[in-house]
Design a protein around this motif. Structure first.
Motif, PDB file in Angstrom:
ATOM      1  N   TYR A 248       0.827  -1.208   0.000  1.00  0.00           N
ATOM      2  CA  TYR A 248       0.000   0.000   0.000  1.00  0.00           C
ATOM      3  C   TYR A 248       0.863   1.261   0.000  1.00  0.00           C
ATOM      4  CZ  TYR A 248       0.633  -0.758   5.046  1.00  0.00           C
ATOM      5  OH  TYR A 248       1.166  -1.005   6.289  1.00  0.00           O
ATOM      6  N   GLU A 249       2.059   1.178   0.558  1.00  0.00           N
ATOM      7  CA  GLU A 249       2.989   2.306   0.507  1.00  0.00           C
ATOM      8  C   GLU A 249       3.500   2.513  -0.916  1.00  0.00           C
ATOM      9  OE1 GLU A 249       5.004   2.220   4.909  1.00  0.00           O
ATOM     10  OE2 GLU A 249       5.519   0.574   3.533  1.00  0.00           O
ATOM     11  N   ARG A 250       3.705   1.412  -1.642  1.00  0.00           N
ATOM     12  CA  ARG A 250       4.122   1.509  -3.047  1.00  0.00           C
ATOM     13  C   ARG A 250       2.993   2.102  -3.893  1.00  0.00           C
ATOM     14  NH1 ARG A 250       6.127  -3.348  -1.563  1.00  0.00           N
ATOM     15  NH2 ARG A 250       8.378  -3.428  -1.354  1.00  0.00           N
ATOM     16  N   MET A 251       1.757   1.714  -3.599  1.00  0.00           N
ATOM     17  CA  MET A 251       0.624   2.292  -4.325  1.00  0.00           C
ATOM     18  C   MET A 251       0.609   3.809  -4.150  1.00  0.00           C
ATOM     19  SD  MET A 251      -2.395  -0.464  -3.501  1.00  0.00           S
ATOM     20  CE  MET A 251      -3.677   0.591  -4.167  1.00  0.00           C
ATOM     21  N   LYS A 252       0.795   4.259  -2.928  1.00  0.00           N
ATOM     22  CA  LYS A 252       0.797   5.699  -2.647  1.00  0.00           C
ATOM     23  C   LYS A 252       1.962   6.376  -3.359  1.00  0.00           C
ATOM     24  CE  LYS A 252       0.615   9.026   1.120  1.00  0.00           C
ATOM     25  NZ  LYS A 252       0.519   9.193   2.576  1.00  0.00           N
ATOM     26  N   GLU A 253       3.133   5.744  -3.335  1.00  0.00           N
ATOM     27  CA  GLU A 253       4.309   6.306  -3.995  1.00  0.00           C
ATOM     28  C   GLU A 253       4.066   6.476  -5.495  1.00  0.00           C
ATOM     29  OE1 GLU A 253       8.936   5.123  -3.969  1.00  0.00           O
ATOM     30  OE2 GLU A 253       7.594   3.576  -4.784  1.00  0.00           O
ATOM     31  N   VAL A 254       3.528   5.453  -6.127  1.00  0.00           N
ATOM     32  CA  VAL A 254       3.267   5.504  -7.572  1.00  0.00           C
ATOM     33  C   VAL A 254       2.247   6.595  -7.881  1.00  0.00           C
ATOM     34  CG1 VAL A 254       2.235   4.218  -9.485  1.00  0.00           C
ATOM     35  CG2 VAL A 254       3.943   3.127  -8.027  1.00  0.00           C
TER      36      VAL A 254
ATOM     37  N   LEU B 260      -6.390  -4.182  -8.196  1.00  0.00           N
ATOM     38  CA  LEU B 260      -4.932  -4.096  -8.314  1.00  0.00           C
ATOM     39  C   LEU B 260      -4.522  -4.163  -9.780  1.00  0.00           C
ATOM     40  CD1 LEU B 260      -2.099  -3.988  -7.086  1.00  0.00           C
ATOM     41  CD2 LEU B 260      -2.208  -6.480  -6.867  1.00  0.00           C
ATOM     42  N   ILE B 261      -5.174  -5.023 -10.535  1.00  0.00           N
ATOM     43  CA  ILE B 261      -4.885  -5.123 -11.970  1.00  0.00           C
ATOM     44  C   ILE B 261      -5.182  -3.798 -12.666  1.00  0.00           C
ATOM     45  CG2 ILE B 261      -5.624  -6.217 -14.139  1.00  0.00           C
ATOM     46  CD1 ILE B 261      -6.013  -8.820 -12.428  1.00  0.00           C
ATOM     47  N   LYS B 262      -6.344  -3.199 -12.383  1.00  0.00           N
ATOM     48  CA  LYS B 262      -6.689  -1.908 -12.984  1.00  0.00           C
ATOM     49  C   LYS B 262      -5.676  -0.832 -12.596  1.00  0.00           C
ATOM     50  CE  LYS B 262     -11.716  -2.193 -13.382  1.00  0.00           C
ATOM     51  NZ  LYS B 262     -12.991  -1.593 -12.909  1.00  0.00           N
ATOM     52  N   PHE B 263      -5.284  -0.842 -11.313  1.00  0.00           N
ATOM     53  CA  PHE B 263      -4.298   0.114 -10.815  1.00  0.00           C
ATOM     54  C   PHE B 263      -2.995  -0.022 -11.608  1.00  0.00           C
ATOM     55  CE2 PHE B 263      -0.754   1.312  -8.108  1.00  0.00           C
ATOM     56  CZ  PHE B 263      -1.181   2.497  -7.502  1.00  0.00           C
ATOM     57  N   CYS B 264      -2.514  -1.237 -11.749  1.00  0.00           N
ATOM     58  CA  CYS B 264      -1.258  -1.490 -12.463  1.00  0.00           C
ATOM     59  C   CYS B 264      -1.363  -1.125 -13.936  1.00  0.00           C
ATOM     60  CB  CYS B 264      -0.833  -2.947 -12.293  1.00  0.00           C
ATOM     61  SG  CYS B 264      -0.334  -3.346 -10.608  1.00  0.00           S
ATOM     62  N   GLU B 265      -2.483  -1.416 -14.549  1.00  0.00           N
ATOM     63  CA  GLU B 265      -2.679  -1.053 -15.962  1.00  0.00           C
ATOM     64  C   GLU B 265      -2.686   0.468 -16.121  1.00  0.00           C
ATOM     65  OE1 GLU B 265      -6.292  -3.157 -16.879  1.00  0.00           O
ATOM     66  OE2 GLU B 265      -5.195  -4.913 -17.607  1.00  0.00           O
TER      67      GLU B 265
ATOM     68  N   THR C  67       2.541  -0.284 -14.535  1.00  0.00           N
ATOM     69  CA  THR C  67       3.518  -0.854 -13.618  1.00  0.00           C
ATOM     70  C   THR C  67       3.242  -2.332 -13.412  1.00  0.00           C
ATOM     71  OG1 THR C  67       4.646  -0.541 -11.502  1.00  0.00           O
ATOM     72  CG2 THR C  67       2.257  -0.338 -11.476  1.00  0.00           C
ATOM     73  N   SER C  68       4.182  -3.000 -12.839  1.00  0.00           N
ATOM     74  CA  SER C  68       4.078  -4.429 -12.575  1.00  0.00           C
ATOM     75  C   SER C  68       3.427  -4.678 -11.218  1.00  0.00           C
ATOM     76  CB  SER C  68       5.482  -5.023 -12.597  1.00  0.00           C
ATOM     77  OG  SER C  68       5.507  -6.281 -12.004  1.00  0.00           O
ATOM     78  N   SER C  69       2.550  -5.652 -11.167  1.00  0.00           N
ATOM     79  CA  SER C  69       1.988  -6.042  -9.872  1.00  0.00           C
ATOM     80  C   SER C  69       3.085  -6.623  -8.982  1.00  0.00           C
ATOM     81  CB  SER C  69       0.842  -7.039 -10.040  1.00  0.00           C
ATOM     82  OG  SER C  69       1.300  -8.202 -10.709  1.00  0.00           O
ATOM     83  N   ASP C  70       4.105  -7.222  -9.590  1.00  0.00           N
ATOM     84  CA  ASP C  70       5.243  -7.725  -8.813  1.00  0.00           C
ATOM     85  C   ASP C  70       5.920  -6.576  -8.058  1.00  0.00           C
ATOM     86  OD1 ASP C  70       4.812 -10.299  -9.627  1.00  0.00           O
ATOM     87  OD2 ASP C  70       6.531 -10.398 -10.968  1.00  0.00           O
ATOM     88  N   TYR C  71       6.068  -5.431  -8.716  1.00  0.00           N
ATOM     89  CA  TYR C  71       6.667  -4.273  -8.041  1.00  0.00           C
ATOM     90  C   TYR C  71       5.777  -3.815  -6.887  1.00  0.00           C
ATOM     91  CZ  TYR C  71       8.027   0.345  -6.717  1.00  0.00           C
ATOM     92  OH  TYR C  71       8.370   1.433  -5.952  1.00  0.00           O
ATOM     93  N   ILE C  72       4.484  -3.651  -7.145  1.00  0.00           N
ATOM     94  CA  ILE C  72       3.563  -3.174  -6.107  1.00  0.00           C
ATOM     95  C   ILE C  72       3.563  -4.131  -4.922  1.00  0.00           C
ATOM     96  CG2 ILE C  72       1.136  -2.671  -5.548  1.00  0.00           C
ATOM     97  CD1 ILE C  72       2.446  -0.525  -7.313  1.00  0.00           C
TER      98      ILE C  72
ATOM     99  N   GLY D 221      14.197  -5.477  -7.924  1.00  0.00           N
ATOM    100  CA  GLY D 221      14.928  -4.544  -8.781  1.00  0.00           C
ATOM    101  C   GLY D 221      14.061  -3.702  -9.699  1.00  0.00           C
ATOM    102  N   LEU D 222      12.774  -3.934  -9.707  1.00  0.00           N
ATOM    103  CA  LEU D 222      11.892  -3.214 -10.631  1.00  0.00           C
ATOM    104  C   LEU D 222      11.358  -1.941 -10.008  1.00  0.00           C
ATOM    105  CD1 LEU D 222       9.711  -6.012 -12.256  1.00  0.00           C
ATOM    106  CD2 LEU D 222      11.686  -4.860 -13.222  1.00  0.00           C
ATOM    107  N   LYS D 223      11.135  -0.981 -10.837  1.00  0.00           N
ATOM    108  CA  LYS D 223      10.458   0.262 -10.458  1.00  0.00           C
ATOM    109  C   LYS D 223       9.254   0.355 -11.387  1.00  0.00           C
ATOM    110  CE  LYS D 223      10.734   4.319  -8.287  1.00  0.00           C
ATOM    111  NZ  LYS D 223       9.890   4.482  -7.180  1.00  0.00           N
ATOM    112  N   TRP D 224       8.397   1.251 -11.144  1.00  0.00           N
ATOM    113  CA  TRP D 224       7.238   1.374 -12.031  1.00  0.00           C
ATOM    114  C   TRP D 224       7.656   2.079 -13.311  1.00  0.00           C
ATOM    115  CZ3 TRP D 224       4.428   6.082 -12.838  1.00  0.00           C
ATOM    116  CH2 TRP D 224       4.949   7.181 -12.167  1.00  0.00           C
ATOM    117  N   PHE D 225       6.937   1.782 -14.382  1.00  0.00           N
ATOM    118  CA  PHE D 225       7.319   2.227 -15.720  1.00  0.00           C
ATOM    119  C   PHE D 225       6.380   3.304 -16.224  1.00  0.00           C
ATOM    120  CE2 PHE D 225       7.086  -2.453 -15.410  1.00  0.00           C
ATOM    121  CZ  PHE D 225       8.421  -2.723 -15.187  1.00  0.00           C
ATOM    122  N   ARG D 226       6.570   4.526 -15.922  1.00  0.00           N
ATOM    123  CA  ARG D 226       5.697   5.591 -16.418  1.00  0.00           C
ATOM    124  C   ARG D 226       6.415   6.357 -17.471  1.00  0.00           C
ATOM    125  NH1 ARG D 226       0.359   6.764 -16.574  1.00  0.00           N
ATOM    126  NH2 ARG D 226      -0.163   8.807 -15.867  1.00  0.00           N
TER     127      ARG D 226
END
Length: 72
Positions: A4-10, A47-52, A56-61, A67-72
């Motif tokens: 949930y902290e990653r969600m907020k960060e993204v 979560l899928i909608k959020f990632c789409e 970003t990857s659900s693995d990252y979230i 090693g992954l970061k979100w891809f914007r």
């Protein structure tokens, strides 16, 4: 860091409000706040909608891809 902290960060990195992402997910801002604060677990379909939305990857979230970061 928890998911949930990653969600907020993204979301913050994208300069979107909780209301904006809640609208994308089709839920209320209050409901989204519960997910982002860790008081409730986000359902997989949301979560899928959020990632789409954030491309970003659900693995990252979920903290599975160290090693992954979100891809914007």
């Amino acid at each position: 860091m928890e998911y949930y902290e990653r969600m907020k960060e993204v979301r913050n990195d994208s300069d979107e409000t909780q209301q904006q992402i809640a609208d994308v997910l089709g839920i209320t801002r209050q409901q989204y706040h519960l997910y982002e604060s860790g008081k409730r677990q986000i359902p997989v379909d949301l979560l899928i909608k959020f990632c789409e939305h954030y491309k970003t990857s659900s693995d990252y979230i979920l903290g599975l891809a160290k090693g992954l970061k979100w891809f914007r």
